[in-house]
Motif scaffolding. Structure first.
Motif, PDB file in Angstrom:
ATOM      1  N   ASP A  20       0.829  -1.205   0.000  1.00  0.00           N
ATOM      2  CA  ASP A  20       0.000   0.000   0.000  1.00  0.00           C
ATOM      3  C   ASP A  20       0.865   1.257   0.000  1.00  0.00           C
ATOM      4  O   ASP A  20       0.640   2.174  -0.811  1.00  0.00           O
ATOM      5  N   LEU A  21       1.860   1.292   0.856  1.00  0.00           N
ATOM      6  CA  LEU A  21       2.721   2.473   0.913  1.00  0.00           C
ATOM      7  C   LEU A  21       3.546   2.592  -0.363  1.00  0.00           C
ATOM      8  O   LEU A  21       3.740   3.702  -0.886  1.00  0.00           O
TER       9      LEU A  21
ATOM     10  N   ARG B  92       1.326   4.043  -3.037  1.00  0.00           N
ATOM     11  CA  ARG B  92       1.031   5.456  -2.760  1.00  0.00           C
ATOM     12  C   ARG B  92       2.210   6.352  -3.110  1.00  0.00           C
ATOM     13  O   ARG B  92       2.031   7.459  -3.649  1.00  0.00           O
TER      14      ARG B  92
ATOM     15  N   SER C  73       2.839   6.206  -7.106  1.00  0.00           N
ATOM     16  CA  SER C  73       1.820   6.929  -7.873  1.00  0.00           C
ATOM     17  C   SER C  73       1.896   8.435  -7.679  1.00  0.00           C
ATOM     18  O   SER C  73       1.250   9.193  -8.403  1.00  0.00           O
TER      19      SER C  73
ATOM     20  N   GLU D 169       0.886   9.866  -4.886  1.00  0.00           N
ATOM     21  CA  GLU D 169      -0.071  10.260  -3.841  1.00  0.00           C
ATOM     22  C   GLU D 169       0.681  10.780  -2.620  1.00  0.00           C
ATOM     23  O   GLU D 169       0.267  11.772  -2.002  1.00  0.00           O
ATOM     24  N   VAL D 170       1.756  10.092  -2.248  1.00  0.00           N
ATOM     25  CA  VAL D 170       2.693  10.614  -1.248  1.00  0.00           C
ATOM     26  C   VAL D 170       3.865  11.170  -2.040  1.00  0.00           C
ATOM     27  O   VAL D 170       4.681  10.426  -2.588  1.00  0.00           O
TER      28      VAL D 170
ATOM     29  N   TRP E 166       4.199  -1.756  -8.688  1.00  0.00           N
ATOM     30  CA  TRP E 166       3.460  -0.707  -7.993  1.00  0.00           C
ATOM     31  C   TRP E 166       3.064   0.410  -8.951  1.00  0.00           C
ATOM     32  O   TRP E 166       1.950   0.934  -8.878  1.00  0.00           O
TER      33      TRP E 166
ATOM     34  N   GLY F 252      -0.872   1.926 -10.420  1.00  0.00           N
ATOM     35  CA  GLY F 252      -1.255   3.308 -10.169  1.00  0.00           C
ATOM     36  C   GLY F 252      -1.846   3.985 -11.393  1.00  0.00           C
ATOM     37  O   GLY F 252      -2.023   3.361 -12.455  1.00  0.00           O
TER      38      GLY F 252
END
Length: 230
Positions: free
Chosen positions: A12-13, A16, A19, A21-22, A83, A87
């Motif tokens: 999940d991290l 994130r 993508s 997002e973070v 990953w 995304g």
């Protein structure tokens, strides 16, 4: 969120961060991550350690963990590629990976034509014939086609006898799998790409380095024209 395992926290991290997002430059603390994921500090440390190994995070005392700029990441890492493919920028990632193939695979085909043993040449021809058969039958989007396609390209990279080329096998496999899982591999493969897979295999089997390189370049260019993002 629901209590998570080390694997789910990492994925999940990872997604994130990959993508955006973070965003790069974001500073995270172990306490914040522990609260967000409702897991132990040990689980968070394990996930952070993996992301640090991929150069996605860097830890600084009294600061926390900072998201690194994407150009510093281990961008050929298979898990990171996965990953990114999960995304919103999956299409751009597939294009970038296909451009990488265009830079490497034609030369790998030339080297395979020079160095491969008879068994490897015969195996490549068999895989090309399998791809042709499945493509003609409208099964280009099948798992069987994907498996044969991965094996075909892995063999070219391995039989080039260049260990650096061989080291991107997982990268290429993730790209092919990503296209497949995102529905971008057509049931009826683009004829120019499929025909040149077969031509490349024949030229490699014959030891014709120039023709093998040219046919390989044509099929990667055909794939690139399919996946190109406007």
């Amino acid at each position: 969120m629901a209590r998570a395992s080390h694997g789910s926290v990492l994925d999940d991290l990872g997604v994130r961060i990959a993508s955006g997002e973070v965003a790069a430059g974001s500073v995270l603390t172990l306490a914040q991550l522990e609260e967000h994921y409702e897991v132990s500090r040990t689980v968070i440390r394990e996930a952070v350690r993996v992301l640090e190994a991929k150069q996605m995070l860097v830890s600084r005392r009294r600061v926390g963990v900072t998201v690194q700029q994407p150009e510093l990441w281990s961008n050929l890492d298979a898990q990171l590629i996965r990953w990114r493919l999960d995304g919103p920028q999956a299409d751009q990632q597939i294009v970038a990976l296909t451009e990488l193939r265009l830079a490497i695979e034609p030369t790998a085909a030339r080297l395979m034509a020079r160095h491969a043993d008879p068994l490897e040449r015969a195996q490549l021809l068999q895989l090309a014939e399998q791809l042709q058969r499945l493509g003609d039958a409208g099964q280009g989007d099948s798992d069987e086609y994907l498996d044969a396609d991965i094996e075909f390209h892995n063999l070219i990279l391995t039989a080039s006898r260049n260990p650096l080329f061989s080291s991107i096998k997982e990268t290429v496999a993730e790209m092919l799998t990503g296209r497949h899982s995102h529905g971008q591999t057509p049931a009826n493969p683009f004829e120019d790409a499929l025909a040149n897979h077969v031509a490349a295999a024949r030229m490699i089997a014959d030891g014709d380095e120039d023709a093998a390189e040219a046919a390989t370049r044509r099929y990667v260019e055909a794939v690139l024209s399919e996946v190109a993002v406007d």
